[in-house]
Design an enzyme around this catalytic site. Structure first.
Site, PDB file in Angstrom:
ATOM      1  N   ARG A  15       0.851  -1.205   0.000  1.00 19.45           N
ATOM      2  CA  ARG A  15       0.000   0.000   0.000  1.00 19.45           C
ATOM      3  C   ARG A  15       0.879   1.245   0.000  1.00 19.45           C
ATOM      4  O   ARG A  15       0.692   2.151  -0.809  1.00 19.45           O
ATOM      5  CB  ARG A  15      -0.903   0.009   1.250  1.00 19.45           C
ATOM      6  CG  ARG A  15      -2.154  -0.818   1.125  1.00 19.45           C
ATOM      7  CD  ARG A  15      -2.895  -0.882   2.468  1.00 19.45           C
ATOM      8  NE  ARG A  15      -2.152  -1.696   3.405  1.00 19.45           N
ATOM      9  CZ  ARG A  15      -2.276  -3.030   3.512  1.00 19.45           C
ATOM     10  NH1 ARG A  15      -3.141  -3.658   2.755  1.00 19.45           N
ATOM     11  NH2 ARG A  15      -1.556  -3.716   4.367  1.00 19.45           N
ATOM     12  N   MET A  16       1.868   1.291   0.900  1.00 19.00           N
ATOM     13  CA  MET A  16       2.751   2.464   0.952  1.00 19.00           C
ATOM     14  C   MET A  16       3.737   2.459  -0.214  1.00 19.00           C
ATOM     15  O   MET A  16       4.062   3.510  -0.757  1.00 19.00           O
ATOM     16  CB  MET A  16       3.499   2.513   2.290  1.00 19.00           C
ATOM     17  CG  MET A  16       2.710   3.122   3.424  1.00 19.00           C
ATOM     18  SD  MET A  16       2.011   4.743   3.041  1.00 19.00           S
ATOM     19  CE  MET A  16       3.461   5.696   2.630  1.00 19.00           C
ATOM     20  N   HIS A 158      -7.040   1.726  12.560  1.00 17.62           N
ATOM     21  CA  HIS A 158      -6.416   1.446  11.262  1.00 17.62           C
ATOM     22  C   HIS A 158      -7.246   0.415  10.497  1.00 17.62           C
ATOM     23  O   HIS A 158      -8.082  -0.280  11.075  1.00 17.62           O
ATOM     24  CB  HIS A 158      -4.979   0.926  11.435  1.00 17.62           C
ATOM     25  CG  HIS A 158      -3.990   2.003  11.755  1.00 17.62           C
ATOM     26  ND1 HIS A 158      -3.745   2.418  13.042  1.00 17.62           N
ATOM     27  CD2 HIS A 158      -3.202   2.767  10.953  1.00 17.62           C
ATOM     28  CE1 HIS A 158      -2.845   3.398  13.020  1.00 17.62           C
ATOM     29  NE2 HIS A 158      -2.502   3.639  11.760  1.00 17.62           N
ATOM     30  N   LYS A 162      -3.825  -4.256   8.902  1.00 18.91           N
ATOM     31  CA  LYS A 162      -2.652  -3.897   9.730  1.00 18.91           C
ATOM     32  C   LYS A 162      -2.281  -5.047  10.660  1.00 18.91           C
ATOM     33  O   LYS A 162      -3.148  -5.637  11.306  1.00 18.91           O
ATOM     34  CB  LYS A 162      -2.938  -2.624  10.525  1.00 18.91           C
ATOM     35  CG  LYS A 162      -1.716  -2.139  11.287  1.00 18.91           C
ATOM     36  CD  LYS A 162      -1.844  -0.695  11.722  1.00 18.91           C
ATOM     37  CE  LYS A 162      -0.649  -0.246  12.527  1.00 18.91           C
ATOM     38  NZ  LYS A 162       0.599  -0.240  11.756  1.00 18.91           N
TER      39      LYS A 162
END
Ligand code: NAD
Length: 269
Positions: A15-16, A158, A162
């Site tokens: 995702r990042m 979150h 996660k």
């Protein structure tokens, strides 16, 4: 063009990772020179832009971090603790600035970064956003101003993917509150209450983790006393804030002396 720092992104498909690739490739202050993924990943050997479903970016996904780092001035790394430790040693070998966004590292893993920090700049923060780093400073100030009549609770939310809790950001906020109060977080941290726990201990700092849906990141620091409550809150609605902060850190680290830094240094807060 060559004075523009070359950047490698690890964890390209994450995702990042994808957000960082987009942010760096669109920036005129940095060049995307490499992207790294796990050896068994099906993106290896593909152009990363195409793999992400967009136009080609002219950068091929590799599983050879050292070869990629050798072309770069900085590595931006939002992966997993074991991978980050491996990348720290290789980034130091290549004399690259290593920006670490990975969370969930144990104290032993954090201590194991020290040899790499003797040779290269490491910027590590559980949250790279300007807003959260401001919130950390505010938390320290408010905690220092209030006495233990105010119970401190850190509440974070979150997305359901996660894997670690409390979040790196919640721990940063807890550390800031403890520092403001002049105590060690380890001595007052109260995590995961369940069952007959007894009454809340005065001076404790509590942590609570909500996991659900696509929540990007929400953090409240609650100061609750009889008769009044103060809530400091940060809501992240777009991962781009972390990517922008990480790129800023990669650029800031150029030419700095080897050592470990955080976003408070980068943002000059
Ligand atoms: P994710 O699971 O979507 O992505 C992780 C990526 O790392 C995956 O693509 C995975 O294949 C890759 N990876 C794992 N081991 C690897 C290895 N050995 N070599 C190469 N790639 C490897 O997770 P995410 O949501 O992108 O988050 C990644 C990390 O960043 C987490 O620790 C998260 O908590 C943290 N995070 C930090 C901030 C911050 O501001 N500091 C913000 C958001 C997320």
């Amino acid at each position: 063009m060559t004075h523009i720092p070359g950047i490698v992104i690890t964890g390209a498909s994450g995702r990042m990772g994808q957000m960082l690739i987009k942010t760096v490739s669109e920036s005129d202050q940095a060049r995307l020179v490499g992207v790294v993924e796990r050896a068994d990943h099906d993106w290896i050997g593909q152009d990363v832009g195409t793999a992400m479903g967009g136009p080609a970016l002219g950068v091929t996904v590799t599983d050879d971090p050292l070869e990629a780092f050798a072309q770069a001035q900085a590595v931006i790394d939002f992966t997993a603790p074991e991978a980050t430790l491996e990348f720290a040693a290789l980034a130091a070998q290549a004399r690259c600035v290593h920006v670490i966004g990975t969370t969930g590292m144990t104290d032993e893993q954090i201590a194991a970064l020290e040899p790499a920090a003797r040779h290269a700049v490491i910027v590590r923060a559980g949250n790279m956003s300007l807003g959260v780093n401001l919130l950390v400073q505010l938390t320290k100030k408010v905690a220092a101003a209030l006495d233990e009549d105010f119970d401190i609770e850190v509440i974070e939310g979150h997305h359901h993917h996660k894997v670690d809790a409390p979040s790196g950001t919640a721990l940063m906020l807890g550390e800031a509150a403890a520092e403001g109060r002049g105590v060690n977080l380890a001595d007052v941290s109260d995590r995961a209450r369940d069952g007959i726990t007894g009454a809340r201990k005065r001076g404790d700092i509590g942590f609570h983790a909500i996991r659900g849906g696509d929540i990007v990141g929400e953090h409240d620091v609650l100061f609750a006393a009889p008769g009044e409550r103060i809530v400091l809150r940060h809501l992240a609605t777009d991962r781009v804030i972390f990517a922008r902060g990480a790129l800023k850190a990669a650029l800031w680290g150029q030419g700095k002396a080897p050592g470990q830094y955080d976003m408070v240094d980068v943002l000059g807060l």
